[in-house]
Scaffold this active site. Structure first.
Site, PDB file in Angstrom:
ATOM      1  N   GLY A  52       0.852  -1.181   0.000  1.00 31.02           N
ATOM      2  CA  GLY A  52       0.000   0.000   0.000  1.00 31.02           C
ATOM      3  C   GLY A  52       0.890   1.234   0.000  1.00 31.02           C
ATOM      4  O   GLY A  52       1.588   1.486  -0.969  1.00 31.02           O
ATOM      5  N   GLN A 129       4.264   0.452   7.442  1.00 29.51           N
ATOM      6  CA  GLN A 129       4.132  -0.995   7.213  1.00 29.51           C
ATOM      7  C   GLN A 129       5.027  -1.720   8.223  1.00 29.51           C
ATOM      8  O   GLN A 129       5.143  -1.243   9.359  1.00 29.51           O
ATOM      9  CB  GLN A 129       4.511  -1.365   5.771  1.00 29.51           C
ATOM     10  CG  GLN A 129       3.293  -1.666   4.901  1.00 29.51           C
ATOM     11  CD  GLN A 129       2.599  -3.003   5.258  1.00 29.51           C
ATOM     12  OE1 GLN A 129       2.911  -3.682   6.231  1.00 29.51           O
ATOM     13  NE2 GLN A 129       1.613  -3.352   4.455  1.00 29.51           N
ATOM     14  N   GLY A 177       3.281  -9.777  -2.481  1.00 24.19           N
ATOM     15  CA  GLY A 177       2.520 -10.735  -3.265  1.00 24.19           C
ATOM     16  C   GLY A 177       3.333 -11.369  -4.381  1.00 24.19           C
ATOM     17  O   GLY A 177       3.073 -12.516  -4.769  1.00 24.19           O
ATOM     18  N   ARG A 200       3.081  -3.796 -12.526  1.00 22.30           N
ATOM     19  CA  ARG A 200       3.499  -4.793 -11.537  1.00 22.30           C
ATOM     20  C   ARG A 200       3.856  -6.106 -12.221  1.00 22.30           C
ATOM     21  O   ARG A 200       4.838  -6.757 -11.889  1.00 22.30           O
ATOM     22  CB  ARG A 200       2.387  -5.044 -10.511  1.00 22.30           C
ATOM     23  CG  ARG A 200       2.007  -3.825  -9.696  1.00 22.30           C
ATOM     24  CD  ARG A 200       3.163  -3.350  -8.831  1.00 22.30           C
ATOM     25  NE  ARG A 200       2.879  -2.074  -8.197  1.00 22.30           N
ATOM     26  CZ  ARG A 200       2.491  -1.930  -6.933  1.00 22.30           C
ATOM     27  NH1 ARG A 200       2.388  -2.979  -6.159  1.00 22.30           N
ATOM     28  NH2 ARG A 200       2.234  -0.733  -6.435  1.00 22.30           N
ATOM     29  N   ALA A 265      -5.526  -5.502   0.821  1.00 18.63           N
ATOM     30  CA  ALA A 265      -6.835  -5.319   1.442  1.00 18.63           C
ATOM     31  C   ALA A 265      -6.770  -4.573   2.767  1.00 18.63           C
ATOM     32  O   ALA A 265      -7.767  -3.999   3.217  1.00 18.63           O
ATOM     33  CB  ALA A 265      -7.473  -6.693   1.667  1.00 18.63           C
ATOM     34  N   HIS A 266      -5.592  -4.562   3.370  1.00 17.61           N
ATOM     35  CA  HIS A 266      -5.471  -3.899   4.673  1.00 17.61           C
ATOM     36  C   HIS A 266      -5.648  -2.382   4.559  1.00 17.61           C
ATOM     37  O   HIS A 266      -5.820  -1.709   5.561  1.00 17.61           O
ATOM     38  CB  HIS A 266      -4.099  -4.202   5.278  1.00 17.61           C
ATOM     39  CG  HIS A 266      -2.992  -3.491   4.571  1.00 17.61           C
ATOM     40  ND1 HIS A 266      -2.423  -3.983   3.418  1.00 17.61           N
ATOM     41  CD2 HIS A 266      -2.384  -2.307   4.805  1.00 17.61           C
ATOM     42  CE1 HIS A 266      -1.495  -3.151   2.981  1.00 17.61           C
ATOM     43  NE2 HIS A 266      -1.457  -2.123   3.806  1.00 17.61           N
ATOM     44  N   CYS A 409      16.422 -16.551   5.650  1.00 16.91           N
ATOM     45  CA  CYS A 409      16.537 -17.928   6.115  1.00 16.91           C
ATOM     46  C   CYS A 409      15.703 -18.067   7.379  1.00 16.91           C
ATOM     47  O   CYS A 409      16.006 -17.423   8.371  1.00 16.91           O
ATOM     48  CB  CYS A 409      18.001 -18.173   6.505  1.00 16.91           C
ATOM     49  SG  CYS A 409      18.770 -19.509   5.672  1.00 16.91           S
TER      50      CYS A 409
HETATM   51  N1  LIG Z   1       1.607 -13.018   4.415  1.00 20.94           N
HETATM   52  C1  LIG Z   1       2.610 -12.263   4.725  1.00 20.94           C
HETATM   53  O1  LIG Z   1       3.637 -12.709   5.212  1.00 20.94           O
HETATM   54  C2  LIG Z   1       2.502 -10.843   4.467  1.00 20.94           C
HETATM   55  C3  LIG Z   1       3.612 -10.070   4.714  1.00 20.94           C
HETATM   56  C4  LIG Z   1       3.515  -8.758   4.449  1.00 20.94           C
HETATM   57  C5  LIG Z   1       2.362  -8.235   3.954  1.00 20.94           C
HETATM   58  N2  LIG Z   1       1.261  -8.998   3.730  1.00 20.94           N
HETATM   59  C6  LIG Z   1       0.020  -8.412   3.243  1.00 20.94           C
HETATM   60  O2  LIG Z   1      -0.189  -8.813   1.889  1.00 20.94           O
HETATM   61  C7  LIG Z   1      -0.803  -7.746   1.178  1.00 20.94           C
HETATM   62  C8  LIG Z   1      -0.012  -7.410  -0.077  1.00 20.94           C
HETATM   63  O3  LIG Z   1       1.234  -6.826   0.263  1.00 20.94           O
HETATM   64  P1  LIG Z   1       2.130  -6.148  -0.835  1.00 20.94           P
HETATM   65  O4  LIG Z   1       3.351  -5.637  -0.185  1.00 20.94           O
HETATM   66  O5  LIG Z   1       2.289  -7.086  -1.976  1.00 20.94           O
HETATM   67  O6  LIG Z   1       1.198  -4.916  -1.253  1.00 20.94           O
HETATM   68  P2  LIG Z   1       1.242  -3.986  -2.534  1.00 20.94           P
HETATM   69  O7  LIG Z   1       0.342  -2.844  -2.252  1.00 20.94           O
HETATM   70  O8  LIG Z   1       2.643  -3.725  -2.952  1.00 20.94           O
HETATM   71  O9  LIG Z   1       0.584  -4.906  -3.662  1.00 20.94           O
HETATM   72  C9  LIG Z   1      -0.794  -5.190  -3.731  1.00 20.94           C
HETATM   73  C10 LIG Z   1      -1.093  -5.524  -5.166  1.00 20.94           C
HETATM   74  O10 LIG Z   1      -2.453  -5.885  -5.306  1.00 20.94           O
HETATM   75  C11 LIG Z   1      -2.913  -5.341  -6.540  1.00 20.94           C
HETATM   76  N3  LIG Z   1      -4.357  -5.229  -6.485  1.00 20.94           N
HETATM   77  C12 LIG Z   1      -5.107  -4.371  -5.759  1.00 20.94           C
HETATM   78  N4  LIG Z   1      -6.399  -4.567  -5.957  1.00 20.94           N
HETATM   79  C13 LIG Z   1      -6.504  -5.588  -6.835  1.00 20.94           C
HETATM   80  C14 LIG Z   1      -7.608  -6.231  -7.414  1.00 20.94           C
HETATM   81  N5  LIG Z   1      -8.865  -5.888  -7.120  1.00 20.94           N
HETATM   82  N6  LIG Z   1      -7.344  -7.248  -8.285  1.00 20.94           N
HETATM   83  C15 LIG Z   1      -6.079  -7.595  -8.596  1.00 20.94           C
HETATM   84  N7  LIG Z   1      -5.012  -6.994  -8.069  1.00 20.94           N
HETATM   85  C16 LIG Z   1      -5.224  -5.998  -7.174  1.00 20.94           C
HETATM   86  C17 LIG Z   1      -2.214  -4.021  -6.633  1.00 20.94           C
HETATM   87  O11 LIG Z   1      -2.168  -3.533  -7.964  1.00 20.94           O
HETATM   88  C18 LIG Z   1      -0.845  -4.347  -6.080  1.00 20.94           C
HETATM   89  O12 LIG Z   1       0.077  -4.710  -7.063  1.00 20.94           O
HETATM   90  C19 LIG Z   1      -0.861  -6.574   2.150  1.00 20.94           C
HETATM   91  O13 LIG Z   1      -2.136  -6.483   2.732  1.00 20.94           O
HETATM   92  C20 LIG Z   1       0.157  -6.926   3.166  1.00 20.94           C
HETATM   93  O14 LIG Z   1      -0.086  -6.318   4.403  1.00 20.94           O
HETATM   94  C21 LIG Z   1       1.332 -10.299   3.971  1.00 20.94           C
END
Ligand SMILES: NC(=O)c1ccc[n+]([C@@H]2O[C@H](COP(=O)([O-])OP(=O)(O)OC[C@H]3O[C@@H](n4cnc5c(N)ncnc54)[C@H](O)[C@@H]3O)[C@@H](O)[C@H]2O)c1
Ligand SMILES: NC(=O)c1ccc[n+]([C@@H]2O[C@H](COP(=O)([O-])OP(=O)(O)OC[C@H]3O[C@@H](n4cnc5c(N)ncnc54)[C@H](O)[C@@H]3O)[C@@H](O)[C@H]2O)c1
Lengths: 555, 555
Positions: A52, A129, A177, A200, A265-266, A409
């Site tokens: 975000g 973040q 992602g 992206r 989504a956050h 790691c």
């Molecule tokens: N699981 C984990 O370990 C972990 C770690 C960090 C973050 N996250 C969470 O994962 C999420 C993604 O993080 P990020 O750094 O990749 O975020 P980011 O904002 O860099 O990427 C999100 C992506 O989703 C795309 N997107 C948005 N709406 C969409 C839609 N309707 N359809 C298709 N694509 C869409 C955007 O274009 C963007 O490229 C965040 O909510 C983050 O907090 C998870």
């Protein structure tokens, strides 16, 4: 306050010469700059690193002042950074952190995106973040191993450990992602990832995270089908909106073998493209009418989760990948949004109980050879872990470095300090070209309270107790980490998490060795402690085995 | 988990012999015990120190383990306390704090009394208030000077500096509230204080905080009237319910000269007697049906605030004294509840801009002479402040020590470290019988974010930004305070505040001197920094005058 400046192209100094007064200040300087490296950050011209609007500094003026200040900071001084702005320099001592950071923290009753955005518009806030505002983001690589470990565990639980001929459906190819397609292929599965922004998809192709791309659902499904038949895993980026495409895939009767999502989504204002909107409309409306964007995004996310629930009901293993999309959907009226689990209780918690989490390091020299040498050292010091060796081999082969070469790691209590001491020795002996920094994600065993993610469904019900990350930050400060951070709202957004980060420098000195031994033992030990307190048997065992001194827990 | 144990009578060791391995651990031990001293704590048998259910330890088992652990703790170790439970001992170093405390912290979305109470019932939580869980409560004395300064300032603003023949109407004679009658009389005004519990009134009479007591409103008003006529200030405790008596006083046409309130409105379940309820019913219902108590208390507080608004409309200077009663009333439908101001923006902020706040110290020897000697030292080092000298004289004359002898003195940046160093010298030279500890309230210039109290109506709108107290705690840890705490919900209740505490030991050593110089400079300096960042001219001036290094603020 300048937030957007396309003329800025930041790259950290490399090599073994100092531009600051010591490596303890050179390290945060290089890592801050590395977070904004064009190959690392999502939108470096806006200081946005990932997730975000996760930023490395509040604005360009603050960035410049942080850099100036680090260049002059002495080794008995500490810089305070408040939501990305350098607010003070204070006299401390050699064993104290050189930088202390607090980002995006809000008094709970006001801890909403609405209030945050109001402050942000006034120039009073910054979203940090997890590792963006704490200067230890290392590109999508940082998340690849965690994602890989998760997919491997999904394979173990649902497909007897064999993902060949299987495929994962997901969305979001942002900073985090993007790890999904690569990790899926590494784990032996194909991956179809929906992403709405062409830029992206292009970036992921360029950096080797994604194998193929298409704008056609038919083509995407055909590629996936073929790859599964051939048992030759491939990843495909599909341009489109997840909220529109998921129901369509479901309607066609197509069923993936695994389903998740990593759109942002956050952050409903900046992170999720509403259904039926063009990218241009999205960008314009974010400026003009953020409330409307938010409403539309929330409604779309509800539909998105409904589609996920339908797949789940059809027997597809479905998991929330830490972006809080279930909560958004629930607030928008999807009563059973939490019917599918979060990835932490489902797959990661047993690791956390051992203090295992996303341990990482970066070579300040900029020389990939430094990382390869540390890779070899890890194998030498942890000889009996084929899974880890396999990971290191694959990582070396498949993961391109972004910015300063780095490695991740998943190792835990008992190993982390041994690796840190060994790296410090290597620096002392001149086996590495420059010092190394060691850190971790805030998503770690003892450093986060986040009831919809890392601390979902804790055994004792203590999901929301955030004393733990605060103690973690205080203890890392007391133990002598080089920089320490306390953030709010990372991963799952405003109101939903509190978490702490730490980074420590291996400059080859004896003083560093003493700090490393303390910090890299104490930090994962707080994770074992937190899980032992919650009653997890594994954590209690590890605590006893490692002879942790936990008076109120072990008695 | 044992919370109630009437057999427990805790008194700290006194004198100059150690019961722990050093003064750095003896000090938190004595101060923890002092918080539970029968003359200090409100309900020591329940571990309740003050402010509703503000506790010193989670339960008696935790208390015993903290004591055991402090007795054996080494000077390179740090004890972590999580919501009143001792969870871990970790290796740190000599300049690190010996104890790090996090109490009552909750992830914002869950930061409500409802969720807190659920955790509390499961034994997973403790309310730390401000100085209860951080072991630097020193009895009602701790608040007397702040209350005195506030009343004096009210006199200045509303009655040209002359309170003779004037009277204050208030309620609540608890741990903090009891300061009101004494401070009013010291400031030259009479005081009528309504209190519903006979035991509280008796305690205040016994300890000299209250002059007289009655159960009759007629008698109370007659005493006040007479005292105003005679210009002979007197304080009267009136047994009754504020919510019932305030409207009656208003209806009789009686108008006080100042109006406030210090019932424990911040805690609707435990802190406020609902209208028409007996104490027995209150006690029983808190056990059986806390939700019903809460609803009834909220409704009564709404009526209470409506009565305060009526007095205000009739021209009586009215102020919220930091118990969040306006917010409770507003949530219960009193739309204009915030029509009267909080005491911080009205009277205290100019002091905070200079880093001035409730600085305090205690003599670990238990010998009052030690405090008298430090009183003299304060006068010697700050010779040109007659207001402060006057305070010290009155305090000595009128304030009885409770537990370990202690003193409070509102001093700020530039004075605090000088006093600390001087006290440390006195210990070194044997002029004091034992070491002294120096601390402060969490209600201080740089240590709290509390939008309905300490940070109400900040000039730049940053009321809810809580990066500041977190940075304060991290910096005090890095500077070498002896113990550091981070709390949530103090003063104004769950969801409404985040705040930090620190205490430092003057054991007479050179190492202590170095730590004292850093901590007692840095700590108030963060307050000046926070107010300078918000744009207060006084703070900007002080920052320049004291040559603070504030890169992003002073440029
Ligand atoms: N699981 C984990 O370990 C972990 C770690 C960090 C973050 N996250 C969470 O994962 C999420 C993604 O993080 P990020 O750094 O990749 O975020 P980011 O904002 O860099 O990427 C999100 C992506 O989703 C795309 N997107 C948005 N709406 C969409 C839609 N309707 N359809 C298709 N694509 C869409 C955007 O274009 C963007 O490229 C965040 O909510 C983050 O907090 C998870
Ligand atoms: N202004 C400040 O500097 C400051 C500092 C600390 C605390 N506070 C706040 O002030 C409040 C009081 O603190 P405390 O430590 O004295 O709390 P306490 O719980 O010890 O005392 C509250 C008192 O109010 C009485 N009371 C409750 N309901 C009543 C009613 N309806 N009528 C009459 N009396 C009633 C109780 O019997 C009790 O004696 C708290 O909300 C606290 O957070 C203010």
């Amino acid at each position: 306050m300048t937030r957007h400046d396309p003329t800025r192209v930041i790259r950290p100094p490399m090599g073994s010469d100092l531009t600051c007064r010591s490596w303890l200040t050179e390290a945060p300087l290089r890592m801050l700059m590395n977070n904004l490296h064009p190959d690392v950050a999502e939108r470096p011209e806006d200081l946005v690193v990932y997730g975000g609007v996760g930023r490395a500094a509040r604005d360009w003026e603050s960035y410049d002042r942080i850099v100036e200040t680090l260049r002059r900071l002495g080794d008995d001084e500490t810089l305070l950074v408040q939501s990305g702005k350098p607010v003070g320099v204070f006299r401390t001592h050699a064993d104290a952190p050189r930088v202390l950071i607090a980002n995006s923290n809000l008094v709970p009753r006001w801890a909403t995106w609405e209030h945050f955005n109001e402050l942000d518009r006034k120039g009073l806030a910054m979203y940090g973040q997890m590792t963006a505002g704490s200067w230890i983001y290392i590109g999508a690589q940082g998340i690849v191993q965690g994602t890989y470990e998760t997919f491997v565990e999904m394979g173990r639980q649902h497909y007897a450990g064999d993902l060949s001929g299987r495929w994962l459906l997901t969305a979001g190819l942002g900073g985090m992602g993007a790890a999904q397609p690569l990790a899926a292929v590494m784990a032996g599965a194909s991956c179809l990832a929906i992403e709405c922004q062409p830029s992206r998809i292009e970036m992921r192709l360029r950096t080797g995270y994604l194998d193929r791309a298409t704008e056609s659902l038919d083509e995407a499904l055909a590629i996936i089908e073929q790859s599964c038949r051939d048992r030759a895993p491939v990843s495909v980026g599909l341009l489109g909106n997840a909220c529109e495409l998921l129901p369509e895939i479901y309607a066609r009767g197509v069923r993936p073998d695994l389903l998740t999502d990593q759109t942002s989504a956050h952050d409903p204002v900046n992170g999720y493209l509403p259904k039926g909107w063009s990218l241009e409309r999205w960008a314009a409306m974010r400026e003009q009418a953020p409330d409307q964007v938010e409403d539309a995004a929330r409604a779309s996310m509800a539909e998105h989760v409904e589609a996920m629930l339908a797949f789940r009901a059809a027997g597809v293993p479905t998991v929330d990948y830490g972006n809080n999309i279930r909560q958004v959907a629930k607030d928008a009226g999807v009563a059973n949004a939490f019917d599918f689990p979060g990835f932490v209780p489902a797959y990661i918690r047993p690791l956390f109980c051992r203090g295992i989490g996303p341990f990482r390091w970066a070579a300040l020299s900029g020389d990939p050879e430094d990382i390869y040498r540390t890779d070899a050292k890890v194998k030498e010091l942890i000889p009996d872990n084929p899974h880890l060796h396999n990971w290191l081999d694959m990582a070396r082969e498949r993961i391109r470095f972004q910015g300063l070469p780095a490695r991740i790691c998943w190792v835990g209590l008992g190993d982390r300090h041994r690796l840190g001491l060994a790296f410090n020795e290597m620096v002392a002996r001149g086996e590495l070209k420059a010092p190394v920094v060691i850190g971790r994600d805030h998503l770690d065993s003892g450093s986060v309270a986040s009831p919809n993610r890392e601390t979902e469904a804790m055994r004792d019900g203590s999901d929301a107790v955030s004393d733990w990350p605060l103690l973690n930050a205080l203890l890392n400060t007391a133990s002598g980490a080089t920089w320490v951070s306390l953030h709010h709202g990372g991963g799952v957004g405003m109101g939903y998490s509190q978490h702490a980060g730490m980074v420590i420098v291996c400059d080859g000195s004896d003083a560093a060795a003493r700090r490393i031994e303390r910090v890299l033992w104490n930090d994962p030990a707080t994770g074992v402690m937190r899980h032992a307190d919650a009653g997890y048997e594994i954590a209690l065992e590890v605590a006893r085995e490692k002879q942790l001194d936990l008076p109120g827990i072990l008695g």
